[in-house]
Design a protein around this motif. Structure first.
Motif, short mmCIF file in Angstrom:
data_model
loop_
_atom_site.label_atom_id
_atom_site.label_comp_id
_atom_site.label_asym_id
_atom_site.label_seq_id
_atom_site.Cartn_x
_atom_site.Cartn_y
_atom_site.Cartn_z
N VAL A 308 0.83 -1.21 0.00
CA VAL A 308 0.00 0.00 0.00
C VAL A 308 0.87 1.26 0.00
N SER A 309 1.96 1.23 0.75
CA SER A 309 2.85 2.40 0.80
C SER A 309 3.42 2.72 -0.58
N LYS A 310 3.78 1.69 -1.30
CA LYS A 310 4.30 1.89 -2.66
C LYS A 310 3.22 2.50 -3.56
N GLN A 311 1.99 2.02 -3.42
CA GLN A 311 0.89 2.54 -4.23
C GLN A 311 0.57 4.00 -3.86
N VAL A 312 0.57 4.30 -2.57
CA VAL A 312 0.25 5.65 -2.12
C VAL A 312 1.34 6.63 -2.53
N ARG A 313 2.59 6.22 -2.42
CA ARG A 313 3.71 7.08 -2.80
C ARG A 313 3.64 7.46 -4.28
N ALA A 314 3.07 6.57 -5.09
CA ALA A 314 2.95 6.84 -6.53
C ALA A 314 2.01 8.01 -6.80
N PHE A 315 1.09 8.26 -5.88
CA PHE A 315 0.17 9.40 -6.02
C PHE A 315 0.84 10.69 -5.59
N ASP A 316 1.48 10.64 -4.42
CA ASP A 316 2.03 11.86 -3.84
C ASP A 316 3.06 11.47 -2.79
N PRO A 317 4.30 11.96 -2.91
CA PRO A 317 5.32 11.65 -1.89
C PRO A 317 4.90 12.11 -0.49
N LYS A 318 4.08 13.18 -0.41
CA LYS A 318 3.61 13.67 0.89
C LYS A 318 2.37 12.88 1.28
N LEU A 319 2.59 11.70 1.80
CA LEU A 319 1.48 10.80 2.08
C LEU A 319 0.73 11.19 3.36
N GLN A 320 -0.50 10.73 3.44
CA GLN A 320 -1.30 10.86 4.65
C GLN A 320 -0.93 9.67 5.55
N TYR A 395 -5.13 4.06 -1.42
CA TYR A 395 -4.85 2.79 -0.75
C TYR A 395 -4.85 1.65 -1.76
N HIS A 396 -5.85 1.66 -2.66
CA HIS A 396 -5.98 0.60 -3.67
C HIS A 396 -5.10 0.83 -4.90
N GLY A 397 -4.50 2.00 -5.00
CA GLY A 397 -3.67 2.30 -6.17
C GLY A 397 -4.47 2.54 -7.43
N LYS A 398 -5.73 2.98 -7.30
CA LYS A 398 -6.60 3.20 -8.47
C LYS A 398 -6.43 4.64 -8.95
N ARG A 399 -5.39 4.87 -9.72
CA ARG A 399 -5.01 6.23 -10.10
C ARG A 399 -6.07 6.92 -10.96
N ASP A 400 -6.57 6.25 -12.00
CA ASP A 400 -7.54 6.88 -12.90
C ASP A 400 -8.83 7.24 -12.17
N LEU A 401 -9.34 6.31 -11.37
CA LEU A 401 -10.55 6.59 -10.62
C LEU A 401 -10.34 7.70 -9.59
N TYR A 402 -9.14 7.72 -9.03
CA TYR A 402 -8.80 8.79 -8.08
C TYR A 402 -8.93 10.16 -8.75
N GLN A 403 -8.34 10.29 -9.95
CA GLN A 403 -8.37 11.58 -10.64
C GLN A 403 -9.80 11.95 -11.04
N GLN A 404 -10.57 10.95 -11.48
CA GLN A 404 -11.96 11.22 -11.86
C GLN A 404 -12.79 11.69 -10.66
N LEU A 405 -12.60 11.02 -9.53
CA LEU A 405 -13.36 11.42 -8.33
C LEU A 405 -12.89 12.79 -7.83
N LEU A 406 -11.59 13.03 -7.92
CA LEU A 406 -11.06 14.33 -7.50
C LEU A 406 -11.70 15.46 -8.30
N ASP A 407 -11.92 15.23 -9.59
CA ASP A 407 -12.50 16.25 -10.47
C ASP A 407 -14.03 16.32 -10.39
N TRP A 408 -14.63 15.38 -9.69
CA TRP A 408 -16.10 15.29 -9.64
C TRP A 408 -16.68 16.37 -8.73
#
Length: 470
Positions: A308-320, A395-408
């Motif tokens: 999960v850490s590897k997946q989260v880091r791929a989004f943003d180095p400043k993790l929650q 957490y799940h590493g779902k990058r595309d869905l993350y961006q879509q939800l962020l823009d929603w």
């Protein structure tokens, strides 16, 4: 026993160590014992200390950056009253690492009483008087800048959490009571670097080492275990180049962390997680058997944590921190226990509960609508719930869905709770269930239904709830 401790604390308040001598307002056998204790500490310190503590002179942009008019006025004031002051601790370390320090802590040979007399005489306002019990006085110079100034001290009595101190004028003894060599240096305002325990060399090597005997330093305050890992993340250049003996001593003393409050543990651990090598250092902490004493289950899910850490880091180095931390938890009950130990903020607590409760069910969700509906399942702030769902997507590493939800853009649900109650919906927790059912119907229709259209579905929803209850 309690009476003896009180007597010891009372005596300590009357002791002062100056140029090799203990002074006390009342003579006693205990005072003599403390004198012997201090002389032993002095001999121990000299045995491992650098023969000449003056290492070099510094004149760098980072050093010059600390000199405000207020600091210059403070320096002149202490010189006028014949007391020495030096920069202490973290600011020295930062300057040597070519970083402008955020805070400049100052150490002095003046006692708190002497400092108060000076500032009172000079009409200088003092603030945050709570620090006085730790030997710290905070003057506000020119009514513009605050400085925390702490009297040199010796830890006379420690219990693994707190220390009873004796004030001193001996810089070596104050350096000897500090945790790490890189934190035990002082910097004179003329640029002279005073380093008693080779902290300068350790800093050059990016090495984290305790002052003197690691076992003794840790037993004085078990929080130093976590401070070791935090400062490793601050100065080390490689994630896993620990001294094996240091890790052995940390493992041996791990149970001592049970004495430390959850708030203090979380304060340090959060800094570790958000710093350099935070994931690797947390794994090292678990390998040192810290888990059961810092709120984690006895067997944390390290494999999931690393994934999960590897997946989260791929989004943003400043993790929650909570997002990656929750991966170590095996069940939602583990999240409850972790919160009981660490005393999270409300946001952290609710995020931890949300992730552990929803991660399995949502792991195979592949449609944006499913995560939108999850955002809407709340009777409080949909905006806040959306933040939780975004962390779940990280957490799940779902990058595309993350961006879509962020823009929603969050649509406005057309019905208020009082309208539903007026039309037959139950009050209390059941109202939230009714609203969640209607929100699913609403979202399945692309959020285009009016209040009247949704109310047409209310009887069926109430019937569904009633049937389930039976």
């Amino acid at each position: 026993m309690v009476a003896a401790i009180r007597q010891t604390k009372s005596l300590l308040k009357r002791l002062f160590y100056h140029n090799g001598f203990i002074t006390c307002r009342s003579s006693s056998t205990q005072a003599e014992r403390f004198k012997e204790f201090i002389e032993r500490r002095r001999m121990e310190a000299h045995a491992i200390a650098r023969p000449d503590p003056v290492v070099k002179k510094i004149d760098t942009p980072e050093f010059r950056s600390i000199f405000t008019q207020e600091l210059n006025d403070l320096i002149a004031l202490f010189e006028r009253y014949n007391f020495e002051i030096r920069v202490a601790g973290g600011a020295v370390r930062d300057i040597l690492m070519k970083m402008n320090p955020k805070d400049v802590d100052i150490a002095t040979t003046a006692t708190p009483t002497e400092m108060k007399e000076i500032f009172t005489k000079e009409n200088i306002r003092m603030i945050n008087m709570n620090g006085e019990k730790h030997g710290t006085i905070t003057p506000r110079i020119n009514d513009r800048e605050n400085f925390e100034i702490t009297t040199l001290r010796i830890d006379a009595v420690t219990d693994g959490r707190h220390a009873e101190v004796i004030h001193t004028t001996d810089w070596l003894l104050d350096a000897n009571r500090r945790d790490l060599t890189i934190n035990s240096m002082f910097l004179g305002f003329d640029g002279t670097l005073y380093d008693y325990f080779y902290g300068y060399e350790d800093l050059q090597k990016r090495r984290v080492a305790f002052v003197g005997d690691p076992d003794m330093r840790i037993k004085e305050d078990y929080l130093r275990i976590l401070r070791y890992f935090r400062f490793y993340g601050r100065i080390a250049e490689e994630p896993n180049r620990h001294d094996e003996e240091t890790l052995r001593v940390i493992t041996k003393n791990a149970p001592g962390l049970a004495k430390i409050s959850g708030e203090r543990i979380w304060q340090e651990w959060k800094k570790i997680l958000t710093g350099k090598f935070g994931i690797e250092l947390t794994e090292a902490m678990i390998n040192c058997e810290l888990a059961p004493y810092i709120g984690l289950p006895e067997k944390p899910n390290v494999e999931a944590f690393l994934r999960v850490s590897k997946q989260v880091r791929a989004f943003d180095p400043k993790l929650q921190p909570i997002t990656v931390l929750s991966a170590l938890l095996n069940t939602p009950e583990d999240a409850v226990n972790l919160n009981l130990r660490l005393k999270f903020t409300v946001y952290e607590r609710e995020l931890c509960y949300f992730l552990t409760q929803n991660r399995e069910e949502t792991a195979n969700f592949e449609e944006l609508l499913q995560f939108q509906q999850l955002c809407l399942q709340t009777i409080s702030s949909v905006k806040l719930k959306k933040e939780y769902v975004l962390e779940l997507l990280k957490y799940h590493g779902k990058r595309d869905l993350y961006q879509q939800l962020l823009d929603w853009p969050i649509p406005q649900f057309p019905i208020k709770g009082n309208v539903l109650i007026a039309n037959g919906a139950p009050k209390g927790p059941k109202l939230g269930v009714v609203m969640d059912r209607l929100k699913i119907i609403w979202s399945n229709n692309q959020y285009n239904m009016s209040q009247e259209e949704l109310l047409q579905h209310l009887p069926a929803v109430l019937e569904e709830i009633s049937v389930k209850k039976k």
